[in-house]
Design an enzyme around this catalytic site. Structure first.
Site, PDB file in Angstrom:
ATOM      1  N   ASP A   1     117.404  40.989 -17.540  1.00 43.70           N
ATOM      2  CA  ASP A   1     116.439  42.052 -17.301  1.00 43.70           C
ATOM      3  C   ASP A   1     116.260  42.245 -15.801  1.00 43.70           C
ATOM      4  OD1 ASP A   1     114.551  43.901 -18.772  1.00 43.70           O
ATOM      5  OD2 ASP A   1     113.241  43.078 -17.232  1.00 43.70           O
TER       6      ASP A   1
ATOM      7  N   ILE B   1     110.904  45.781 -10.940  1.00 43.04           N
ATOM      8  CA  ILE B   1     110.369  45.780  -9.576  1.00 43.04           C
ATOM      9  C   ILE B   1     109.007  45.108  -9.600  1.00 43.04           C
ATOM     10  CG2 ILE B   1     109.615  47.216  -7.642  1.00 43.04           C
ATOM     11  CD1 ILE B   1     111.581  49.351  -8.596  1.00 43.04           C
ATOM     12  N   HIS B   2     108.786  44.174  -8.680  1.00 48.07           N
ATOM     13  CA  HIS B   2     107.532  43.428  -8.621  1.00 48.07           C
ATOM     14  C   HIS B   2     106.963  43.451  -7.200  1.00 48.07           C
ATOM     15  CE1 HIS B   2     107.585  41.316 -12.614  1.00 48.07           C
ATOM     16  NE2 HIS B   2     108.844  41.704 -12.538  1.00 48.07           N
ATOM     17  N   ARG B   3     105.693  43.108  -7.093  1.00 49.82           N
ATOM     18  CA  ARG B   3     105.025  42.977  -5.798  1.00 49.82           C
ATOM     19  C   ARG B   3     105.402  41.619  -5.203  1.00 49.82           C
ATOM     20  NH1 ARG B   3      98.833  43.766  -6.461  1.00 49.82           N
ATOM     21  NH2 ARG B   3      98.439  41.539  -6.128  1.00 49.82           N
TER      22      ARG B   3
ATOM     23  N   GLU C   1     118.029  47.412 -18.284  1.00 48.27           N
ATOM     24  CA  GLU C   1     117.902  48.763 -17.754  1.00 48.27           C
ATOM     25  C   GLU C   1     119.055  49.179 -16.854  1.00 48.27           C
ATOM     26  OE1 GLU C   1     113.853  47.521 -19.086  1.00 48.27           O
ATOM     27  OE2 GLU C   1     115.461  46.585 -17.926  1.00 48.27           O
TER      28      GLU C   1
ATOM     29  N   GLU D   1      98.134  49.992  -4.123  1.00 49.91           N
ATOM     30  CA  GLU D   1      98.869  50.188  -5.365  1.00 49.91           C
ATOM     31  C   GLU D   1      98.822  51.656  -5.778  1.00 49.91           C
ATOM     32  OE1 GLU D   1     100.762  48.213  -6.824  1.00 49.91           O
ATOM     33  OE2 GLU D   1     100.165  46.140  -6.495  1.00 49.91           O
TER      34      GLU D   1
END
Length: 488
Positions: free
Chosen positions: A164, A167-169, A232, A288
């Site tokens: 998998d 996108i993360h912080r 994805e 955010e």
């Protein structure tokens, strides 16, 4: 000149040939707050504090403290520009993504030398420091630290081998540590990390930065459209008609995107946590998508960095959290998800969907519904309910008729003012889990809210009743070609 886009550099080359889509500067810029402060005025848009506007992408070629590196921001901060990059009418992007996600082309691991590994820095090298190697900016002066905001995080389920990417912080915490924020219940990598942690083992993870825009859009799909086990990168491959090329990482058992500008190789450590703002004590994380700065998390998982690899003269890619860029990345897959779900139940009725800018691509959707027969009355609200199922983080749905331009919020509000009565056309669904970054979804705002993140989902039905359509005909103006009189 026709340019085939398959990485960040070819995307930049394409935009250079289209007036008004890209600007560059050689003036030195400070990556801490100043870079984003400049772009706020150039082209951020979205839910960024006013004044801002939608404008070109921007490349900074002289970033203080990072000789030889450039930073691009706002690549996807315009639906028109996304259309150029994906070779699609901007108003049909949701349909393009819908078709791609349903016909994936699996990625392949290449045996060829990977461009992303032209230059290699290993964590045991003298003076290794990710903060010096990666020109990660801060959006504001309050940020917890420099953030990687466009990192494609790729990992493998330790039990079944499924892949998998999301996108993360990601906040740079030290010379070889990065904190990683997981939105509760929203990411497949959460499952992978928890399985590895339960087994007491680190989870190998690669972070690819500066990639084909098709990848950056495709990775933003979420369940139920892309359930656990759906990679994805297959959707990105379908968008380009060929598989995404992966490369084997050099220091961990994982792959990365072969033509990325930067790749960070590391491991998510089991049972290790760090305070997100440990270096600043600001109490803040970063801005955010809703337009507010998120609070710093008290205990986040940690990535121990093993290596950083780059292309020669790498181009760092970043995004302003609340900008129109987030609307493109999150919103277009949201549109595709809604179109897929509604078309199965109500074929031919929904004409289009727009995950509108004021909702950051997540909170607000406008659905254009066509009533053709008397029994279609009421089905528009069924479409809205299906939309909430297709994208659980959705909070508000506006329903409009086929004569309303759903991409023009002024036209949507016109429909609301002339075709909507609040006492009969508002449908509320209280007590439903939504998104934790909405500050109004909290018991402090309303005691009836049982837990932070629970919202009242709402439908605003701005469609004309079928038996009244004859009373709501828009004024019919003569259709002429104005170029005979003016070039405007």
């Amino acid at each position: 000149m026709s340019v085939k886009v398959n990485d960040l550099r070819s995307a930049i080359e394409l935009l250079k040939g289209i007036p008004g889509q890209l600007v560059e500067t050689d003036v030195e810029v400070e990556p801490l707050a100043e870079l984003s402060g400049v772009y706020r005025h150039v082209g951020a848009g979205g839910t960024v504090m006013r004044p801002t506007k939608e404008g070109p992408a921007m490349i900074f070629n002289n970033v203080k403290g990072h000789p030889g590196a450039s930073v691009i921001i706002g690549l996807l901060a315009s639906r028109t520009r996304v259309g150029y990059l994906l070779d699609c009418d901007p108003k049909r992007l949701g349909f393009l993504l819908k078709d791609a996600v349903n016909a994936p082309i699996a990625p392949v691991v290449t045996d060829e030398p990977a461009p992303c590994q032209e230059v290699v820095y290993k964590a045991d090298d003298p003076d290794f420091d990710i903060r010096k190697l990666i020109p990660a900016p801060t959006n504001t002066e309050e940020d917890a630290g420099p953030y990687i905001t466009m990192g494609m995080c790729y990992a493998t389920d330790p039990e079944n081998g499924e892949k998998d990417i999301t996108i993360h912080r990601l906040c740079l915490q030290s010379k070889d540590e990065i904190s990683m924020y997981f939105v509760p219940g929203a990411r497949h990598l959460t499952v992978f990390r928890e399985k590895a942690e339960k087994a007491g083992k680190p989870l190998p993870i690669s972070i690819s930065i500066g990639v084909d825009p098709a990848i950056e859009i495709a990775v933003c799909f979420e369940p139920p459209t892309t359930p656990l086990g759906y990679n994805e990168l297959g959707c990105a491959g379908a968008l380009r008609g060929e598989p995404v090329k992966l490369a084997q990482c050099l220091t961990i058992d994982e792959q990365c995107i072969a033509n990325a500008e930067y790749v960070i190789e590391g491991e998510l450590l089991p049972d290790v946590r760090v305070r997100e703002d440990q270096n600043t004590d600001s109490g803040k994380a970063m801005p955010e998508f809703p337009g507010y700065t998120g609070g710093a998390q008290a205990a986040l998982p940690v990535i121990k960095v093993k290596a950083v690899t780059t292309r020669k003269n790498p181009i760092m890619q970043t995004v302003i959290g609340p900008s129109e860029e987030h609307v493109s990345m999150a919103g277009i897959p949201t549109e595709a998800s809604i179109l897929t779900m509604v078309e199965r139940a109500l074929p031919g009725k929904v004409q289009n969907v727009y995950a509108a800018s004021p909702g950051g691509g997540k909170y607000m959707a406008v659905i254009q519904f066509k009533k053709e027969i008397p029994s279609d009355e009421g089905r528009q609200r069924q479409a809205a309910l299906l939309a909430f199922s297709a994208f659980p983080e959705l909070k508000h749905v506006w329903l409009v008729d086929e004569d309303v331009d759903l991409f023009d919020i002024k036209d949507v509000i016109w429909a609301m003012n002339t075709r909507f009565q609040a006492d009969i056309d508002v449908v509320t669904i209280p007590g439903v889990r939504c998104h934790p970054l909405d500050p109004s979804n909290d018991p402090t705002c309303d005691p009836s809210i049982r837990d932070h993140g629970i919202a009242c989902k709402t439908i605003f039905d701005c469609t004309v009743p079928f038996d009244q359509k004859h009373r709501f005909q828009r004024s019919k103006f003569k259709d002429v070609d104005p170029t005979h009189w003016t070039e405007v």
